[in-house]
Design an enzyme around this catalytic site. Sequence first.
Site, mmCIF file in Angstrom:
data_model
loop_
_atom_site.group_PDB
_atom_site.id
_atom_site.type_symbol
_atom_site.label_atom_id
_atom_site.label_comp_id
_atom_site.label_asym_id
_atom_site.label_seq_id
_atom_site.Cartn_x
_atom_site.Cartn_y
_atom_site.Cartn_z
ATOM 1 C CB SER A 21 -0.950 0.012 1.203
ATOM 2 O OG SER A 21 -1.832 -1.079 1.141
ATOM 3 C CB THR A 66 -2.980 -5.270 6.130
ATOM 4 O OG1 THR A 66 -2.692 -6.524 5.505
ATOM 5 C CG2 THR A 66 -1.798 -4.825 6.983
ATOM 6 C CE LYS A 70 -7.168 -7.366 5.396
ATOM 7 N NZ LYS A 70 -7.342 -7.829 4.020
ATOM 8 N N GLY A 130 -8.067 -21.024 4.936
ATOM 9 C CA GLY A 130 -7.971 -19.971 5.952
ATOM 10 C C GLY A 130 -9.337 -19.429 6.333
ATOM 11 N N GLY A 132 -9.490 -16.323 8.372
ATOM 12 C CA GLY A 132 -9.258 -14.984 8.936
ATOM 13 C C GLY A 132 -10.063 -13.909 8.224
ATOM 14 C CD GLU A 158 -21.723 -23.904 14.104
ATOM 15 O OE1 GLU A 158 -22.901 -23.726 13.792
ATOM 16 O OE2 GLU A 158 -21.164 -23.299 15.044
ATOM 17 C CE1 TYR A 211 2.738 -6.987 -2.184
ATOM 18 C CE2 TYR A 211 0.832 -7.764 -0.973
ATOM 19 C CZ TYR A 211 1.956 -6.982 -1.049
ATOM 20 O OH TYR A 211 2.325 -6.206 0.017
#
Length: 249
Positions: A21, A66, A70, A130, A132, A158, A211
């Site tokens: 960023s 980030t 988040k 994942g 998150g 679950e 990336y």
Amino acid sequence: MIEIVRKRFGLLGRNINYSFSKGYFTDKFNNENFQGCSYENFDIPDINFFTELIKNNPDLKGLNVTIPYKEAVMPFLHKLSKNAALIGAVNTIKFTKKGELKGYNTDYYGFKKSLKPLLEPHHKKALILGTGGASKGVAFALDQLGILYTFVSREAKENAIDYERINATTFDNYQIIINSTPVGTSPKTEAFPKIPYEFFTEKHIAYDLIYNPAETQFLKKAKEQGAQIKNGLDMLIFQAEKAWKVWNK
């Protein structure tokens, strides 16, 4: 003499020296002649430092968020956009004229826009590695695209299967495999999610939100089996431009 209005933006996260960023927005401000705009990293060891950060930087206009904040940042915000509330994760914060903090999610938009051109009629189901904050934006985008999905976690939950459950049949049923974990990010570039890569085929898409490096071990191993691969760079660019619109609307 025209006075240049100072506008400060930044990225909230932990261990974010590698971040996309700062470089992206600094280049944008220079190349597009946004005078008075600056972008910096706000690297905090714990989300409880957020309140102090806001107090000490009253001229901030917007933040990106980030890993790993988040979800954790949400209780500190005054408002959430409708989509951010539905997703349950925030990656963009706007400082309103009233001095309030409003949370948005532009991750889902970036992911959706970058995945859509790759989709063919047989791409009907996705595995999301994942659980998150990043995975939530991915799931929301898949919902909008009409693609069914299942989460994969280190432990069965679950709403998620564990990695041990993934086999040849899984790959027959799921044609899109998305890595939303940080596993494989620079500098730990030799790491990769533990899945049976031999079951990838040319009918699969392997998508990595990472990336850096441009081609992770996850993507390399999938490509070796003929899968179509995509990293997270376009997603980041699309979500960054969307965040810029949010801050300036």
